[in-house]
Design an enzyme around this catalytic site. Structure first.
Site, PDB file in Angstrom:
ATOM      1  N   TYR A 171     -26.294  36.320  -5.566  1.00 13.81           N
ATOM      2  CA  TYR A 171     -26.568  37.579  -4.865  1.00 13.81           C
ATOM      3  C   TYR A 171     -27.717  38.382  -5.461  1.00 13.81           C
ATOM      4  O   TYR A 171     -28.100  39.401  -4.906  1.00 13.81           O
ATOM      5  CB  TYR A 171     -25.305  38.456  -4.856  1.00 13.81           C
ATOM      6  CG  TYR A 171     -24.347  38.100  -3.747  1.00 13.81           C
ATOM      7  CD1 TYR A 171     -23.651  36.896  -3.758  1.00 13.81           C
ATOM      8  CD2 TYR A 171     -24.122  38.980  -2.682  1.00 13.81           C
ATOM      9  CE1 TYR A 171     -22.767  36.573  -2.749  1.00 13.81           C
ATOM     10  CE2 TYR A 171     -23.232  38.653  -1.667  1.00 13.81           C
ATOM     11  CZ  TYR A 171     -22.570  37.466  -1.706  1.00 13.81           C
ATOM     12  OH  TYR A 171     -21.686  37.137  -0.698  1.00 13.81           O
TER      13      TYR A 171
ATOM     14  N   LYS B  82     -17.505  25.513  -9.543  1.00 15.48           N
ATOM     15  CA  LYS B  82     -17.924  24.212  -9.005  1.00 15.48           C
ATOM     16  C   LYS B  82     -18.728  23.522 -10.098  1.00 15.48           C
ATOM     17  O   LYS B  82     -19.868  23.085  -9.891  1.00 15.48           O
ATOM     18  CB  LYS B  82     -18.731  24.448  -7.711  1.00 15.48           C
ATOM     19  CG  LYS B  82     -19.048  23.195  -6.918  1.00 15.48           C
ATOM     20  CD  LYS B  82     -17.834  22.513  -6.288  1.00 15.48           C
ATOM     21  CE  LYS B  82     -18.257  21.175  -5.699  1.00 15.48           C
ATOM     22  NZ  LYS B  82     -17.115  20.338  -5.317  1.00 15.48           N
TER      23      LYS B  82
ATOM     24  N   ASP C 246     -13.428  24.009  -4.023  1.00 14.45           N
ATOM     25  CA  ASP C 246     -12.981  23.299  -2.812  1.00 14.45           C
ATOM     26  C   ASP C 246     -11.470  23.044  -2.877  1.00 14.45           C
ATOM     27  O   ASP C 246     -10.742  23.214  -1.901  1.00 14.45           O
ATOM     28  CB  ASP C 246     -13.784  22.003  -2.586  1.00 14.45           C
ATOM     29  CG  ASP C 246     -13.988  21.162  -3.842  1.00 14.45           C
ATOM     30  OD1 ASP C 246     -13.633  21.628  -4.948  1.00 14.45           O
ATOM     31  OD2 ASP C 246     -14.510  20.034  -3.728  1.00 14.45           O
TER      32      ASP C 246
ATOM     33  N   ASP D 287     -16.499  35.956  -2.357  1.00 17.38           N
ATOM     34  CA  ASP D 287     -16.710  36.472  -1.000  1.00 17.38           C
ATOM     35  C   ASP D 287     -15.971  35.594   0.004  1.00 17.38           C
ATOM     36  O   ASP D 287     -15.235  36.083   0.869  1.00 17.38           O
ATOM     37  CB  ASP D 287     -18.213  36.488  -0.702  1.00 17.38           C
ATOM     38  CG  ASP D 287     -18.502  36.965   0.710  1.00 17.38           C
ATOM     39  OD1 ASP D 287     -17.947  37.994   1.109  1.00 17.38           O
ATOM     40  OD2 ASP D 287     -19.282  36.280   1.419  1.00 17.38           O
TER      41      ASP D 287
ATOM     42  N   ASP E  62     -12.065  36.266   2.226  1.00 13.98           N
ATOM     43  CA  ASP E  62     -11.845  36.273   3.686  1.00 13.98           C
ATOM     44  C   ASP E  62     -10.742  35.290   4.058  1.00 13.98           C
ATOM     45  O   ASP E  62      -9.894  35.563   4.901  1.00 13.98           O
ATOM     46  CB  ASP E  62     -13.128  35.879   4.442  1.00 13.98           C
ATOM     47  CG  ASP E  62     -13.977  37.092   4.828  1.00 13.98           C
ATOM     48  OD1 ASP E  62     -13.963  38.086   4.068  1.00 13.98           O
ATOM     49  OD2 ASP E  62     -14.659  37.056   5.877  1.00 13.98           O
TER      50      ASP E  62
HETATM   51  C1  IPM Z   1     -18.532  41.551   1.655  1.00 20.97           C
HETATM   52  C2  IPM Z   1     -19.706  41.229   2.551  1.00 20.97           C
HETATM   53  C3  IPM Z   1     -21.020  41.341   1.792  1.00 20.97           C
HETATM   54  C4  IPM Z   1     -20.964  40.303   0.678  1.00 20.97           C
HETATM   55  C5  IPM Z   1     -22.267  41.148   2.658  1.00 20.97           C
HETATM   56  C6  IPM Z   1     -22.336  42.172   3.763  1.00 20.97           C
HETATM   57  C7  IPM Z   1     -23.537  41.190   1.862  1.00 20.97           C
HETATM   58  O1  IPM Z   1     -19.534  39.989   3.151  1.00 20.97           O
HETATM   59  O2  IPM Z   1     -18.501  42.653   1.081  1.00 20.97           O
HETATM   60  O3  IPM Z   1     -17.623  40.738   1.566  1.00 20.97           O
HETATM   61  O4  IPM Z   1     -21.273  39.139   0.886  1.00 20.97           O
HETATM   62  O5  IPM Z   1     -20.595  40.698  -0.428  1.00 20.97           O
HETATM   63 MN    MN Z   2     -17.573  39.096   2.797  1.00 20.46          MN
END
Ligand code: IPM
Ligand code: MN
Ligand code: NAD
Length: 396
Positions: A178, A229, A262, A286, A290
Site C-alpha cells: 500500500y 505467503k 491461501d 484487506d 471482507d
Molecule cells: C478498506 C478499503 C481500502 C483498503 C481501499 C479503499 C483503499 O478496501 O479499508 O478495506 O484497501 O484498505
Molecule cells: Mn477493503
C-alpha cells in the site's frame, strides 16, 4: 471512584466487547511510557468525515447513536464535520487539505469516517490521499477488524452458532503493497512494465505482530495465527517468519501458529472457530477481512479501527461507498454503529461501548434491519431505533 470500580469489574468479566490494546507495541515504546493518552477523559472531540456515497448516509446515524448513548452520563462529545471527499475534490481539487493531519493529531481524540470512493474519480486519488493518507501520516499501524457473529441466522455457513465465529483480524496498516512505491515504464506502449513494491520494515512487522500477541493476552485469548505467503514471497515474508518466531517466544502462554494466506482463506470458511486472533500484512488483511465479514453477516455489519495506541485514531466501517445503493436510503448503518462502539472502547468509555454493542445486537434480534440483512427498514429507521434503545439502556 466506586462507580468506576464497578464498571471496570463488569468489563473484566466475560468476553463481551472488543477491548483494544492501549499498550505500547514495541520494546522501545514501552520503555518510554506505558500510559495511554486517550484514556477516557470525560469529554472527547471527534472529527467526522462522512466521505462519499453511503458514507454520507450511515455516518449521521452513527453520530445519532453516539449522542444518544453518551447523553445520560452527560459526557460531552463534540463532533466536528469535514466535507472531504469526491465532491470537494471535483469542485476544488482538494483532497486532504494542508495542515489537516496536524490538526487531527493535535486537536481531536478520534476520527469517525464513512467511506471514500466515487465512480467520477476512477483514479481513486482522493481516497488514496484521505484514507490511506491518514492511516500513514497518523501512523495508524493497527487495523483491527473484528469478525463476530451476532445472530446465527446471519452466517452463510451451516450449523454455526454465535460462539463459533468470533475472531479478530489484526491487519498491518502502514506498509506492504500500500505504500505506493513503484511506477510505470514505457507506459501505454506494448512494452509497458508496471512495478509495485511490497515494503516491509523490521520495526513495522515487529510492532504489528507484538500488538496481536498483546491483544490476545489482554483479552484472555489463547490463539494467535500469523498468515503470510512466505513460500512465494521469499524476501518480504521471510522477514515476517523470522520476526514471528522471535516475538512469539515472549508469549509462551499463547498458542501461536502460522498458515499461508491461501490456506487461511480455506480454513476460515471451513472452521472459523479455530481462530482467536489473526495477524497479517496490509493487503491480505484487506481481503481476509471482507471474507470474514461475510461469514458474520456481510459488509454492512463489519466495523474497523485504525489505531495507534495512545494517539488520535480512526474508526470506520469495513465497507466502501457502495455506489450501487447510494442515495436509496437502504444502506446498513450497523457497521458504522459498531465502529463507533470500537471508538468508545478506544476512548475507554467502556460502559457506553457496551451499551452500543448491545443495541446493535438487539436490533438484529428484533429484525430491525436493512434489506442486505433481509429486513425492510431504511437506514434512518434503524439509526433512530438504535438511538432510542441505546439512550434508554444507557440510562438504566
Ligand atoms: C478498506 C478499503 C481500502 C483498503 C481501499 C479503499 C483503499 O478496501 O479499508 O478495506 O484497501 O484498505
Ligand atoms: Mn477493503
Ligand atoms: P463496497 O463495500 O462499497 O460494496 C460492496 C457490496 O457490498 C455492494 O454490493 C454494496 O451494496 C454492499 N454494501 C457495502 N456496504 C453496505 C452497507 N452498509 N449496507 C448494505 N450493503 C452494503 O465495495 P466496492 O463496491 O468494491 O467499492 C465501492 C467504492 O468504495 C470503491 O470506490 C472502493 O474503492 C471504495 N471503498 C472504500 C472503502 C473505504 O473508504 N474504507 C472501503 C472499501 C471500498
Amino acid at each position: 471512584m466506586a462507580a468506576v470500580a464497578v464498571l471496570l469489574d463488569r468489563d473484566s468479566g466475560a468476553r463481551t466487547g472488543w477491548s483494544l490494546c492501549y499498550c505500547a507495541s514495541s520494546k522501545e515504546e514501552s520503555s518510554v511510557a506505558n500510559v495511554p493518552l486517550r484514556s477516557g477523559g470525560r469529554a472527547a472531540r471527534i472529527a467526522v468525515i462522512p466521505g462519499d456515497g453511503i458514507g454520507k448516509e450511515v455516518i449521521p446515524e452513527a453520530v445519532k447513536v453516539l449522542k444518544a448513548v453518551t447523553a445520560p452520563a452527560k459526557r460531552p462529545m463534540e463532533f466536528v464535520e469535514f466535507d472531504w471527499g469526491a465532491d470537494k475534490y471535483l469542485r476544488e481539487g482538494v483532497t486532504l487539505p494542508p495542515g489537516a493531519v496536524e490538526m487531527l493529531r493535535d486537536e481531536f481524540d478520534a476520527i469517525l469516517l464513512g467511506a471514500l470512493g466515487d465512480p467520477r474519480v476512477p483514479s481513486n486519488q482522493h481516497a488514496a490521499d484521505i484514507l490511506l493518507g491518514l492511516r500513514f501520516k497518523l501512523d495508524l499501524y493497527v487495523n483491527a477488524r473484528p469478525i463476530e457473529l451476532m445472530h446465527e441466522r446471519l452466517t452463510p455457513l451451516r450449523d454455526r452458532k454465535e460462539k463459533d465465529i468470533r475472531l479478530m483480524v489484526i491487519r498491518e496498516n502502514t506498509e506492504g503493497l500500500y505504500v505506493g512505491v513503484g511506477g510505470f515504464f514505457k507506459k501505454g506502449t506494448p512494452d509497458e512494465i508496471a512495478v509495485q513494491e511490497d515494503v516491509n520494515s523490521r520495526k513495522g512487522v515487529e510492532r504489528i505482530i507484538r500488538y496481536a500477541f498483546e491483544y490476545a493476552r489482554q483479552n484472555g485469548l489463547k490463539r494467535v495465527c500469523m498468515s503470510d505467503k512466505s513460500n512465494a514471497m521469499t524476501f518480504a515474508h521471510d522477514l515476517w517468519q523470522r520476526v514471528f518466531k522471535e516475538v512469539r517466544q515472549e508469549y509462551p502462554a499463547i498458542e501461536s501458529r502460522h498458515l499461508y494466506i491461501d490456506t487461511l482463506a480455506m480454513e476460515i470458511v471451513r472452521d472459523p472457530g479455530q481462530f482467536d486472533v489473526i495477524v497479517t500484512c496490509n493487503l491480505f488483511g484487506d481481503i481476509i477481512s471482507d471474507l470474514g465479514a461475510q461469514l458474520a453477516g456481510g459488509l454492512g455489519l463489519a466495523p474497523s479501527g485504525n489505531i495507534h495506541p495512545g494517539k488520535t485514531s480512526l474508526f470506520e466501517p469495513v465497507h466502501g461507498s457502495a455506489p450501487n445503493i447510494a442515495g436509496k436510503g437502504i444502506a446498513n448503518p450497523l457497521g458504522s454503529a459498531l465502529a463507533s462502539g470500537m471508538m468508545l472502547d478506544f476512548l475507554s468509555w467502556k460502559r457506553e461501548a457496551q451499551v452500543l454493542r448491545e443495541s446493535v445486537k438487539a436490533a438484529l434480534h428484533e429484525n430491525c434491519v436493512t434489506p442486505d440483512l433481509g429486513g425492510v427498514k431504511q437506514t434512518v429507521e434503524v439509526g433512530e431505533w438504535l438511538a432510542k434503545f441505546a439512550e434508554s439502556h444507557a440510562r438504566a
